[in-house]
Enzyme design. Structure first.
Site, PDB file in Angstrom:
ATOM      1  N   CYS A 123      -0.459  47.638 -17.239  1.00 58.22           N
ATOM      2  CA  CYS A 123      -1.079  48.960 -17.187  1.00 58.22           C
ATOM      3  C   CYS A 123      -0.343  49.851 -16.177  1.00 58.22           C
ATOM      4  O   CYS A 123       0.794  50.236 -16.396  1.00 58.22           O
ATOM      5  CB  CYS A 123      -2.565  48.837 -16.893  1.00 58.22           C
ATOM      6  SG  CYS A 123      -3.523  50.294 -17.375  1.00 58.22           S
ATOM      7  N   HIS A 174      -4.933  44.361 -20.561  1.00 52.41           N
ATOM      8  CA  HIS A 174      -5.521  43.570 -19.484  1.00 52.41           C
ATOM      9  C   HIS A 174      -6.205  42.328 -20.057  1.00 52.41           C
ATOM     10  O   HIS A 174      -6.647  42.323 -21.202  1.00 52.41           O
ATOM     11  CB  HIS A 174      -6.594  44.382 -18.750  1.00 52.41           C
ATOM     12  CG  HIS A 174      -6.067  45.446 -17.863  1.00 52.41           C
ATOM     13  ND1 HIS A 174      -5.463  45.185 -16.658  1.00 52.41           N
ATOM     14  CD2 HIS A 174      -6.077  46.799 -17.993  1.00 52.41           C
ATOM     15  CE1 HIS A 174      -5.125  46.324 -16.082  1.00 52.41           C
ATOM     16  NE2 HIS A 174      -5.483  47.321 -16.867  1.00 52.41           N
TER      17      HIS A 174
END
Length: 486
Positions: free
Chosen positions: A330, A427
């Site tokens: 991310c 994630h």
């Protein structure tokens, strides 16, 4: 009839989140339909829910303990700090505003209504709702407009259990002092107390328990010893991240100033053959690391400046030159590219900053946040990966042609020509045992851990622990049917 009870702390970090998780599992195993709830949480470690929003990860773990899917009603107000004085405010799973602390204090009374709405909607689905407070009700300077502790308890008609932390010392003063400073109407909501994190023989504190009971008039629900398996459970917040010594394979993780969604580290920390070293500011990235993992960030451009200020950019270049592996997730993925552009000023003044340059990609920040539970495939092996996306920005470039994940046929991620530097937006991917084993094997590590099974085992052990040391039947009897204030 739904019953509810609120667990508040005599201070911050007394272990409320873990106690609620253990209580949820214990009462779930008794056959009750249990739901966790926290009216207001502050954390950059968020979970994406089945209804397409985000909540604090602690409530996601509590939902798991209760045998439920996480839902936005479990944490209707989530504060995600972006600066020392301001935070993004999430209401019922969606972005509401970015407010400074002073402005948020003025907005709190408006947020009580959605918090109560979520709470009573959740009550309609459960036999027992376990509510977790935030911080401490002893912070009476915050009582006006409070929606996190006694303010919410009063609005929903809730009984309260007060928990103190003996590991820090002064637990008698914590509990007795809380009663002393609370207004009588708030103190009258407290039905009993518990002492958490005791090390040694709990009988040594019998006199202390008697003293608290005598001074407050509240009964004790137990003295809970330190739970040794706590490290097996996902960390709640950044203060809970710790280095973990394991095997010879070392993963270095720079502690970013606005680190977010670091649950990617939990399965790696649980691996007996892996050493995870959290690198604090002011310390160099270790030269013997096999993998440098750059986690997510709530403020990517600000954390990129923080990264450079520590000299970690120089350490990372040396690591890559030595043939080390790098993975960015991310915000960490965005940092690894050539540049990050924020034309709309989402993270600060509009502009473009140079990235670390280890991936041939660029990122443009967009105002729309992507929130999604995601099923993916690890391209080299075909292994299934489950995770979630929670980010701003689009990333494109030549290295995206070497995407190493596939999401519904869509390529995801990027890799350098050598394959030693990788990044992606997904994630939670290390929670997939086969994927984790495959990636670690490629880098010279090893895995044979059943991560999901280890978390379930720890939750069961926590429930057993509380069953042995807390009067759970008494606690259940103290719960009451909530009633909204009119």
């Amino acid at each position: 009839m739904t019953r509810a009870i609120m667990i508040q702390g005599a201070g911050s970090n007394v272990g409320k989140s873990m106690l609620v998780a253990g209580l949820a599992r214990a009462f779930h195993r008794r056959g009750l339909s249990v739901a966790p709830f926290k009216p207001q949480n502050m954390s950059n470690n968020a979970a994406v829910t089945c209804d397409g929003g985000e909540i604090g990860r602690a409530q996601a773990l509590q939902a798991r303990a209760a045998g439920r899917e996480p839902h936005t009603d479990m944490n209707p107000i989530l504060l995600k700090p972006e600066t020392d004085t301001g935070a993004q405010v999430i209401v019922q799973g969606q972005r509401y505003a970015t407010l400074r602390a002073r402005d948020y204090a003025q907005a709190k009374p408006q947020l009580l209504a959605p918090a109560l709405e979520s709470f009573f909607r959740l009550c309609a689905t459960a036999d027992l709702v376990l509510i977790e407070g935030a911080g401490s009700p002893a912070e009476i300077n915050l009582r006006t407009g409070d929606i996190a502790n006694m303010g919410f308890a009063a609005a929903a008609g809730l009984p309260v259990i007060l928990v103190g932390d003996i590991d820090r010392g002064g637990v008698i003063a914590q509990i007795v002092g809380t009663q002393a400073v609370l207004p009588p109407c708030d103190a009258g909501r407290i039905r009993g107390f518990a002492v958490n994190k005791f090390r040694g023989d709990v009988r040594l504190f019998d006199e202390g328990v008697n003293e608290i009971e005598k001074r407050t008039g509240w009964p004790s629900l137990g003295v809970v010893p330190w739970f040794d398996q706590a490290w097996r459970l996902p960390a709640e917040d950044v203060i809970d991240i710790r280095s973990s010594a394991g095997g010879r394979f070392k993963i270095a993780v720079p502690r970013l100033s606005r680190i977010a969604n670091f649950d990617d580290l939990d399965p790696l920390s649980a691996e007996p053959g892996i050493s995870v070293e959290i690198v604090d500011p002011g310390h160099p990235l270790p030269g013997d690391a096999d993998l440098v993992l750059i986690p997510g960030s709530k403020s990517t451009m600000g954390d990129l400046m923080h990264f450079r200020a520590q000299g970690w950019d120089i350490d990372l270049t040396a690591h890559v030159r030595r043939g080390g592996h790098v993975m960015g997730i991310c915000g960490g993925y965005q940092m690894l590219g050539r540049e990050i552009s924020d034309p709309g000023g989402i993270e600060g003044p509009p502009g473009t900053v140079q990235g670390l340059g280890h991936l041939d990609v660029t990122t443009v920040m967009r105002p729309e946040k992507r929130l999604a539970l995601t099923q993916a495939t690890y391209v080299p092996t075909g292994d299934a990966v489950s995770g979630y996306e929670i980010h701003l920005g689009d990333t494109t470039g030549q290295d995206c042609a070497r995407a190493w994940l596939s999401v519904d046929g869509r390529p995801e991620g990027a890799a350098s020509p050598s394959g030693r530097v990788r990044g992606c937006y997904l994630h939670g991917l290390f929670g997939a045992d086969a994927f984790r084993a495959a990636v670690l094997s490629e880098m010279g590590g090893h895995s044979d851990l059943d991560y999901a099974g280890s978390v379930e085992t720890a939750l069961d052990a926590l429930a057993d622990h509380l069953g042995e040391h807390m009067a759970l039947t008494t606690l259940l009897e103290m719960s009451e049917q909530p009633k909204a204030r009119t």
